[in-house]
Every structure is written in C-alpha cells, then in structure tokens.
Design an enzyme around this catalytic site. Structure first.
Site, PDB file in Angstrom:
ATOM      1  N   TYR A 243       0.872  -1.173   0.000  1.00  0.00           N
ATOM      2  CA  TYR A 243       0.000   0.000   0.000  1.00  0.00           C
ATOM      3  C   TYR A 243       0.909   1.223   0.000  1.00  0.00           C
ATOM      4  CZ  TYR A 243      -4.331  -2.545   0.878  1.00  0.00           C
ATOM      5  OH  TYR A 243      -5.422  -3.365   0.757  1.00  0.00           O
ATOM      6  N   HIS A 430     -16.699  -3.523  -2.202  1.00  0.00           N
ATOM      7  CA  HIS A 430     -15.319  -3.970  -2.393  1.00  0.00           C
ATOM      8  C   HIS A 430     -15.020  -5.169  -1.521  1.00  0.00           C
ATOM      9  CE1 HIS A 430     -11.057  -4.219  -2.836  1.00  0.00           C
ATOM     10  NE2 HIS A 430     -10.866  -3.972  -1.560  1.00  0.00           N
TER      11      HIS A 430
END
Length: 613
Positions: A243, A430
């Site tokens: 990330y 999601h």
C-alpha cells in the site's frame, strides 16, 4: 498482539472489546447546515480499474467491449417494465458467433446462443451446457427471440431479445441485478453442419457486467471542463502486497470549482499488479498547509508504516474508490464535489500486488479527474461504511459460508444525518478473494459523498465478500436492501449507479453482511491489507517474537469447535461501533451495537414462474 480466547461449551469466545467498527460521516454541523444531501455511500474500500473507450451506439442504453482486442462488442437495453432485455452482439468475424451467461465464467451450467449466416440462411439456437467439455446442447424450448442477423464486409451482427427470467429452470440463466459473467466465443469460418466447431484458446473469453444497471454517464463535451492528472511515478516493490500513499495537490483555482467525475488509468502491462486506488480528501488546519505542500513534492511512503506521517490522518474522506474492473464514474448533472478556491490536498492510496516478486516494474497508474467552474446545484459528500482492520476478525478455513458483518448504530445516524435525510445516488462494494456475499445495511459505519439535493446521492460500499448485502432497518422494520450482489466478482469492482435515489433518515440502522467462502483454504483468514486477506483487519499481528497470529491460529485444533456457535457469536455478539467525522474526530456516541431484535427479515420477491416449470 495476543488475542484472548475463553472456551465455553466448545465455542471460542472472542472478547467483544476486540471488535472495532468505524463510521465515517461528514461533520454534524456541516450535515445539519445542508438542506438536501446527495450522498455517495461507501462501504469498506472504494476502488476502480481502467476501461476501454467505447464507440457510441445510438439507441442502446448500455454497451461494452468484451475482449482485449476490441473485436467483440455488446450493446443492450433492459426494459424494466416488461422485464425483457434486448441485445445487439457484434463480432469482427464472418464465421459463427456465440454469447452466453454463466454462473462462474466457465462453460458448465451456462446459457448460450450460437449464430451464423451461411448461403443466405441464418442459423440461430438457444443452447445450454450441463457438463464440462461438451458441445452446447440445443434447448428443449427456445427462449431467445431473433430480431435480425446481418453480415457486413468484416463483422457479424446478431440482434435478439429474451426475458430476464424465462422460467426455464434447467436450461436458462436467470438475469438479475447481480454481477453477470458474460461469456463469448467465435469461429473464423462458418460450421459445415448444424453445430459450431471448437473456438480454440484465443477466440473466447468472459467479462463481468451489471446488465440491469443504468449507464455510468459520460463526461460532457464542454470547454469549461478541465483535467487534473493524479498519479505517482514509482517502482513497484518486490513485496506480495504494497500500500503506497502520496499527497496530491489539486491545481490552484481562483474561484470555487466542482469535481464532476473521473476516469482511471492503469499503465499498460501493469494490470496484474495494480489492485485498487483510493483518493482521500484532506481537511487540514492552516498551519499544516506549508508542510502538505512539501509532502506533495515527495515520492510517498508505505501507507500506515513507520514513515507514514500522523498528520496524514487528516485525509479521511474517500472521494474516489477504484478497483479491478472499474471504469470510472460521472456524477449526476446536478451534482458536484466542491474544489475550493485555492485548491486542496488529497492522499492517494495505491494497492499493488506482486506475489512473484518481480523487480523493476515502473508504474504511473492513476486517475484523470474532471472539474469545472460552472457550479452545479448540489454539493456531494461521501459516506463510508465498513469494519476496521482488526485481528478479532477471523474466518476459519474450509467453511463454505461464514458471515462477517459491520454494524452502524441508529444513534450515529441520529447525530450525523439532517432531519430531511440524505439521498444516495450510487454505491460501491469492495472485497478481496475470500468473501462470498455482501449486503449493505443502515447499521454499519459508512463513508459518504453528499450533495445538497433531494434527488442526488451516491453510495459506495467497501468490504470483502463473494455475496454482499447492505440491509436497512427503520422504526422496527427491515426495508428493502440498499445494495445486494449474490455473484460478486473480485475482478470487476465498479461503482453502481442507482436508477432511483434512496433516502436515509436519522435513526436508520445499517448492517453490512459479507458471506465468505474459505472452502479452498486450510489456513484461517484474518482481516488485512493483502489480497488474500480480508479488509476487516490487516497487520502482521504477532503472538510471540517468532510466531504470527495466523501461525498461532493455524496450530489451534478447530475440529473441536462448534462452528455454528462460533459463527453466531462473531455475527450477533455486540460489536463496538465508533462514529468519526471527516476530521477524524469522534462524534459524541460510541457504544456496542447488535442486530435489531424482533424484526422480520425483508426478502426480495420470489420468481413468478408457473407451477411445473
């Protein structure tokens, strides 16, 4: 950290204080000062992936290119009143063509049509595939209606209709609002007999679509509309999951503008590495402007790691969420997101997957954001609903169904929502690779984009699941689900535009449910950032210096656990909920929350098929 377990009647009890659920809403003062709110509602994470520019097909509501080479094109219009869907299928071939609908994306149990034109004669059949590796069989009863079949110099064009539900329970596919896996195939020549020949490995494929959704809309062709390119040039780390966060500064504007939509960009060749992108709006005090300006010139840091500045926690409100399969979004023509005079800062979070540890991959994937100085009547905000990352979110292995939930308490919506309510115009779900089902519920923490209008609202959901659902409770009654997908596809995560806006009121309770399928995993799954983890939790939790939490849980003897009781505890035991505003400040309500008691579950209407079918 160490998780506490206490064993009672063969049920593992996870201490309730380990559960943490976050509700992120616009500040109470801002909400109450706006008369009508158009909301984008986000559950969990919001993500999108690049799409192909499509030719305009006059008269059709929707269209999509199905293959990477652009040779297979599908246009369609769902007629909701008559529950009939009309298709035009165009393939760059003068041979046979096939199109079908599959529960898994494969041939087995698919419902297909085959067609070709030979010597002036049209061959068109409704077929099905009951077993693997078999030629599609012609249906006993044809339920597809051919309108026209045409060959041009280079293409075959087939136009036909079918009902959403033909009630052919054995041989046809029931088209619903769920994700539909559309399969295609074609041959380079016509068959010699009455059946198509094998298409080979290149002339076939699958693409997930929302067949009953309205169109996403197009960015208007207007000279007042400007573009802001949001990207960060970097080398993708040789880690399984990364990330990466950067601070992004918008162009400096001399008057207030409105952001009206975006399109994603994935660097060609990097599609397998780029998983999702989030763009968080930053709400910062004046004294931090200079340091944010310097960070905007910085290459970025690993998100949530030791180098992640604490001040970046001011960037909490998700404006854009993009993931695998997404094609971007255009906001309703009367709605815009405020870009204030002077501009503003955002934090971009990129999720990369590199399980093979390939080195030297350059990437500049990102977004094109569209904005204009022609202000729209309504201002949009984002409401996010989801559970925070936490090690208490555990899914045992070898479970075909395991429900994970997030709860948004009615007290939070009483504080955050204005008396006239907020209006949702789109939603986004999601999940990572584990979940099986998701639904959105007015009892779970949400991220929302709002606009002051009775008719505009967008709702986005972030969570993990193969089936996902968000449920809504009001005044002791469950109302129709806000969003539901019983066939969620990890590789097709796209904003869903609602045909009719949905209003949420103070006191509504939301519950988001994700039905996980871990039947192909021996290991437990804990919430985490990784693609093979679930979003409800995600750090390298350590039990000891040389043992991770997953290692510890995998050594546990799950055979003696009452799995039904454990599931009941994880789903229905009180969850601690927290409400945050966009500045990261706790709103004045934080307590445990459970499912509302004594309420009959709402269920969608059943199929209306004659008896005997």
């Amino acid at each position: 950290m160490r998780i506490k377990f206490s064993m009672s009647q063969n049920v593992i009890h996870v201490d309730s204080e380990l559960w943490r659920f976050r509700e992120q809403v616009d500040s109470t003062e801002t909400l109450r000062n706006r008369l009508g709110q158009a909301i984008r509602f986000t559950l969990g994470f919001c993500l999108v992936i690049g799409g192909i520019s499509l030719p305009h097909v006059s008269g059709w509501e929707r269209e999509a290119i199905l293959d990477p080479l652009g040779k297979v094109h599908l246009a369609w219009t769902p007629h909701l009143e008559t529950k009939v869907i009309e298709f035009e299928y165009t393939v760059q071939t003068l041979g046979w063509v096939g199109l079908g609908f599959s529960p898994t994306g494969g041939m087995r149990d698919s419902d297909v049509i085959t067609a070709w034109i030979k010597d002036g004669r049209v061959f068109f059949d409704d077929r099905h595939v009951p077993v693997d590796h078999e030629l599609p069989r012609v249906d006993d009863v044809p339920n597809y209606n051919l309108i026209s079949a045409v060959e041009t110099d280079t293409a075959t064009i087939i136009r036909f209709t079918r009902e959403f539900d033909t009630c052919d329970l054995e041989q046809d596919f029931h088209i619903t609002g769920d994700t539909v896996k559309v399969i295609y195939a074609y041959g380079d020549t016509d068959p010699e007999g009455m059946d198509p020949f094998y298409h080979g490995s290149d002339n076939r494929g699958t693409k997930s679509l929302y067949l009953l959704d309205p169109p996403l809309g197009d960015i208007p062709d207007d000279p007042s509309i400007k573009e802001w390119i949001v990207s960060s040039e970097m080398v993708i780390p040789t880690l399984d999951t990364t990330y990466w966060c950067t601070i992004q500064k918008t162009p400096v504007v001399d008057v207030t503008h409105h952001i009206i939509g975006y399109k994603p960009y994935v660097k060609p060749g990097n599609e397998k590495y780029v998983h999702h992108l989030l763009l968080y709006a930053c709400s910062i005090p004046d004294e931090l402007v200079d340091v944010f300006n310097s960070w905007a010139e910085h290459d970025g840091v690993l998100c949530y790691g030791p180098d992640h500045p604490q001040e970046w926690n001011h960037c909490r409100s998700v404006l854009i969420a993009w993931a695998v399969g997404g094609e971007g979004e255009t906001y309703p023509e009367n709605v815009g997101y405020v870009l204030p005079e002077g501009g503003m800062f955002f934090m971009m979070e990129m999720h990369y997957d590199n399980p093979e540890g390939v080195s030297g991959i350059q990437d500049d994937s990102g977004l094109t954001v569209y904005y204009t100085d022609v202000l729209r009547p309504l201002e949009m905000a984002t409401l996010g609903v989801g559970s925070s990352l936490h090690p208490a979110s555990i899914t045992p292995g070898r479970q075909s169904h395991f429900m994970n939930v997030g709860l948004c308490n009615f007290k939070c919506t009483e504080i955050a929502f204005p008396p006239e309510g907020i209006h949702i115009f789109s939603g986004f779900l999601h999940s990572h690779l584990l979940g099986e089902s998701l639904r959105e519920f007015p009892n779970h923490s949400p991220l929302v984009n709002m606009a002051p209008s009775e008719n505009s609202t967008e709702i986005h959901y972030l969570n993990t699941g193969r089936r996902m659902r968000v449920r809504l409770f009001r005044n002791g009654e469950e109302l129709p689900w806000l969003q539901n997908d019983n066939n969620y596809d990890f590789d097709y995560q796209q904003v869903r535009v609602f045909r009719e806006h949905i209003t949420l009121y103070p006191g509504d309770q939301l519950i988001m449910e994700c039905d996980y399928d871990s039947s192909n995993r021996d290991s437990v799954t804990v919430s985490g950032f990784g693609t093979t983890e679930e979003m409800d939790g995600g750090y390298e939790y350590m039990v000891s210096e040389d043992q991770t939490l997953v290692d510890y849980l995998n050594e546990f003897d799950w055979s003696g656990v009452d799995m039904e009781g454990f599931q009941h505890l994880m789903r229905y035991d009180p969850h601690y909920t927290r409400c945050f505003n966009n500045q990261g400040e706790l709103l004045p309500w934080n307590q445990t929350t459970s499912y509302p008691g004594g309420v009959d579950s709402w269920m969608p209407p059943g199929r209306e098929c004659p008896s005997g079918k």
